[in-house]
Design a protein around this motif. Sequence first.
Motif, PDB file in Angstrom:
ATOM      1  N   ARG A 286       0.761  -1.329   0.224  1.00 37.76           N
ATOM      2  CA  ARG A 286       0.027  -0.077   0.058  1.00 37.76           C
ATOM      3  C   ARG A 286       1.295   1.936  -0.125  1.00 37.76           C
ATOM      4  NH1 ARG A 286      -4.691  -1.430   4.165  1.00 37.76           N
ATOM      5  NH2 ARG A 286      -5.635  -3.310   3.285  1.00 37.76           N
ATOM      6  N   GLY A 287       0.434   2.118  -0.870  1.00 36.52           N
ATOM      7  CA  GLY A 287       0.611   3.735  -0.731  1.00 36.52           C
ATOM      8  C   GLY A 287       2.437   3.539  -1.990  1.00 36.52           C
ATOM      9  N   ASN A 288       2.461   4.584  -2.304  1.00 34.27           N
ATOM     10  CA  ASN A 288       3.924   4.860  -2.986  1.00 34.27           C
ATOM     11  C   ASN A 288       4.970   5.397  -2.459  1.00 34.27           C
ATOM     12  OD1 ASN A 288       1.453   4.272  -5.173  1.00 34.27           O
ATOM     13  ND2 ASN A 288       0.818   6.193  -4.952  1.00 34.27           N
ATOM     14  N   ARG A 289       5.228   4.376  -1.605  1.00 37.99           N
ATOM     15  CA  ARG A 289       6.540   5.644  -0.979  1.00 37.99           C
ATOM     16  C   ARG A 289       7.660   5.146  -1.395  1.00 37.99           C
ATOM     17  NH1 ARG A 289      10.022   6.872   3.680  1.00 37.99           N
ATOM     18  NH2 ARG A 289      11.538   6.810   2.860  1.00 37.99           N
ATOM     19  N   LYS A 290       8.721   5.334  -2.416  1.00 36.62           N
ATOM     20  CA  LYS A 290      10.171   5.310  -2.945  1.00 36.62           C
ATOM     21  C   LYS A 290      10.987   4.955  -2.144  1.00 36.62           C
ATOM     22  CE  LYS A 290       7.888   7.441  -7.042  1.00 36.62           C
ATOM     23  NZ  LYS A 290       9.106   8.716  -8.121  1.00 36.62           N
ATOM     24  N   PRO A 291      11.908   3.820  -2.456  1.00 34.54           N
ATOM     25  CA  PRO A 291      12.817   3.047  -1.505  1.00 34.54           C
ATOM     26  C   PRO A 291      13.860   3.887  -1.237  1.00 34.54           C
ATOM     27  CG  PRO A 291      12.745   1.292  -3.005  1.00 34.54           C
ATOM     28  CD  PRO A 291      11.128   2.654  -3.001  1.00 34.54           C
ATOM     29  N   ASP A 292      14.775   3.655  -0.247  1.00 34.25           N
ATOM     30  CA  ASP A 292      16.050   4.635  -0.293  1.00 34.25           C
ATOM     31  C   ASP A 292      17.573   4.461  -0.581  1.00 34.25           C
ATOM     32  OD1 ASP A 292      15.040   7.142   0.758  1.00 34.25           O
ATOM     33  OD2 ASP A 292      13.897   6.299   1.744  1.00 34.25           O
ATOM     34  N   LEU A 293      16.889   2.250  -0.597  1.00 39.25           N
ATOM     35  CA  LEU A 293      18.261   1.494  -0.567  1.00 39.25           C
ATOM     36  C   LEU A 293      17.383   0.283  -1.400  1.00 39.25           C
ATOM     37  CD1 LEU A 293      19.130   1.609   3.018  1.00 39.25           C
ATOM     38  CD2 LEU A 293      20.430   2.177   1.538  1.00 39.25           C
ATOM     39  N   LEU A 294      18.140  -0.171  -1.941  1.00 37.91           N
ATOM     40  CA  LEU A 294      16.945  -1.633  -2.500  1.00 37.91           C
ATOM     41  C   LEU A 294      17.982  -2.827  -2.857  1.00 37.91           C
ATOM     42  CD1 LEU A 294      14.865  -2.562  -4.373  1.00 37.91           C
ATOM     43  CD2 LEU A 294      16.803  -1.400  -6.590  1.00 37.91           C
ATOM     44  N   PHE A 295      17.479  -4.197  -2.862  1.00 34.09           N
ATOM     45  CA  PHE A 295      18.120  -5.279  -2.566  1.00 34.09           C
ATOM     46  C   PHE A 295      18.101  -5.374  -4.040  1.00 34.09           C
ATOM     47  CE2 PHE A 295      18.303  -3.966   1.556  1.00 34.09           C
ATOM     48  CZ  PHE A 295      19.678  -4.451   2.254  1.00 34.09           C
ATOM     49  N   VAL A 296      18.430  -6.055  -4.871  1.00 29.44           N
ATOM     50  CA  VAL A 296      18.592  -5.522  -6.499  1.00 29.44           C
ATOM     51  C   VAL A 296      17.798  -7.035  -6.279  1.00 29.44           C
ATOM     52  CG1 VAL A 296      19.287  -6.089  -8.658  1.00 29.44           C
ATOM     53  CG2 VAL A 296      20.177  -4.304  -7.823  1.00 29.44           C
ATOM     54  N   SER A 297      16.627  -7.159  -7.156  1.00 22.78           N
ATOM     55  CA  SER A 297      16.158  -8.435  -7.627  1.00 22.78           C
ATOM     56  C   SER A 297      17.298  -9.757  -8.284  1.00 22.78           C
ATOM     57  CB  SER A 297      14.488  -8.342  -8.023  1.00 22.78           C
ATOM     58  OG  SER A 297      13.951  -9.763  -8.064  1.00 22.78           O
ATOM     59  N   HIS A 298      16.847 -10.764  -7.304  1.00 18.19           N
ATOM     60  CA  HIS A 298      17.615 -11.994  -7.948  1.00 18.19           C
ATOM     61  C   HIS A 298      18.536 -12.033  -8.843  1.00 18.19           C
ATOM     62  CE1 HIS A 298      15.722 -15.113 -11.233  1.00 18.19           C
ATOM     63  NE2 HIS A 298      16.575 -16.317 -10.202  1.00 18.19           N
ATOM     64  N   HIS A 299      19.424 -11.394  -7.831  1.00 15.92           N
ATOM     65  CA  HIS A 299      21.129 -11.511  -8.088  1.00 15.92           C
ATOM     66  C   HIS A 299      21.388 -10.392  -9.582  1.00 15.92           C
ATOM     67  CE1 HIS A 299      20.508 -14.773  -5.828  1.00 15.92           C
ATOM     68  NE2 HIS A 299      20.267 -15.204  -6.163  1.00 15.92           N
ATOM     69  N   GLY A 300      20.601  -9.210  -9.944  1.00 16.91           N
ATOM     70  CA  GLY A 300      20.535  -8.733 -10.814  1.00 16.91           C
ATOM     71  C   GLY A 300      20.310  -8.948 -12.967  1.00 16.91           C
TER      72      GLY A 300
END
Length: 428
Positions: free
Chosen positions: A352-366
């Motif tokens: 829920r909500g549209n808050r964008k992340p500041d930190l990301l763990f890239v999905s599926h090893h890129g």
Amino acid sequence: MQRKVIEGREQRKLVGRIESVHRHSENPLSRSTFVLDVVDERSGPLRGKNQLMSWQPKQFGLARLMTTPRRLAEIADEPIEIEQPSDWIGQWVSITLDAYRTTVGPLAQFCPLGDNGYNDVVKFTLREITVFGSEPDTPISLGASANEIKVLISSLAAAGRSFEGSPSAHSLLKFLGTVAKATPEEIHIFDVGHANFSSVLSANNTPILHFDAGWPIGFNHATYPAKPPKVDLADIVVLSHWDWDHLHGYYKWPDLKKCIWATPAQVLGPGALRIALELDRDQRLISIGVDAYSSEIPRTLGCFRLHDVDPGAEKNKAKRRNNSGLALRVYLPGGKLALMPGDADYDKIVARGNRKPDLLFVSHHGAAVSGNIVNPRNRNGRAVVSLGLGNKYGHPCPKTLASHEKIGWKLSMTCEDQARKRGDRIVK
């Protein structure tokens, strides 16, 4: 870590479930890697799912077949029409492996379950494969010996399809209380080669929980770090999905067996089912899903947001499996938001909500993703790729990494890159 690679000298017959298919290149004629969760053909029949825990570890294994989908279909004892490589995922099969190079056929590798997991590799040649379908029915007649394999496969499929954990009230309360009351300070992404293992830490560097607990299986031994990371254990593991590169740490770090595991309700092959049964026996398994035992667990717990991942109308079976697990959002000091998707496509995370992340763990090893890549909240967003160079699946996808960078993510990897040596990464 020492690891043995030997040539198989005797025929082996195995039954199990095809868990994943990875095409080696974008060429339509490219070979693919088929990974199977298997047991010895002589193990069954399975009379009640708990019997599986009494089987010896050496009866379990992971198999890797390297061929094209068309060639695999041709080897099948009965003609089979499977249009896409991913359509093999979820198929229950029996395979016959001949001693290495004693017959003509695709290369096969087998990792038997040892004391510390699936590490040693034995090379074989694939002789034949029989396909029983994704939901094999139990045969009516049990008298014919030809039906014994189908009985075993049917019982394994039924146990893995219907399994749900039944945690104690103590485990549920500990999970809810620990996560709801904790204040995360930073996230530690371990260099575990081609696998995923992250820890969310409090201000005094005490682990609150682990998100995934992966270690490479023997097929990806080339990605092992020189020294395994030192893991300070938390009380809780949140598993994004039941793939071995997110799960194999269960054997690498035996104390993880004492943790409470919150996992998605997914179809399990025999090796994964063995782990689920062991955790459930000790009332440490919390199954989370639409129809699962603990589906009423709150998704908002203090600084943590636990999200379902919805495969929706996805037709690709590999994508459906990756997108039927769990994702995690963590709020860090200063209002920073970290998104941990496992192997899921970003737009399949139900939030829920549209808050964008500041930190990301890239999905599926890129690897390649479907749909849009999530945008950072600002142009200083940091994204980390957990990756082992030289892996057997051809990760990462250069186009995917470039797409992350184009929209503002500043990438770093646990493997060696142009900026730094391989190693653990910390975000906060």
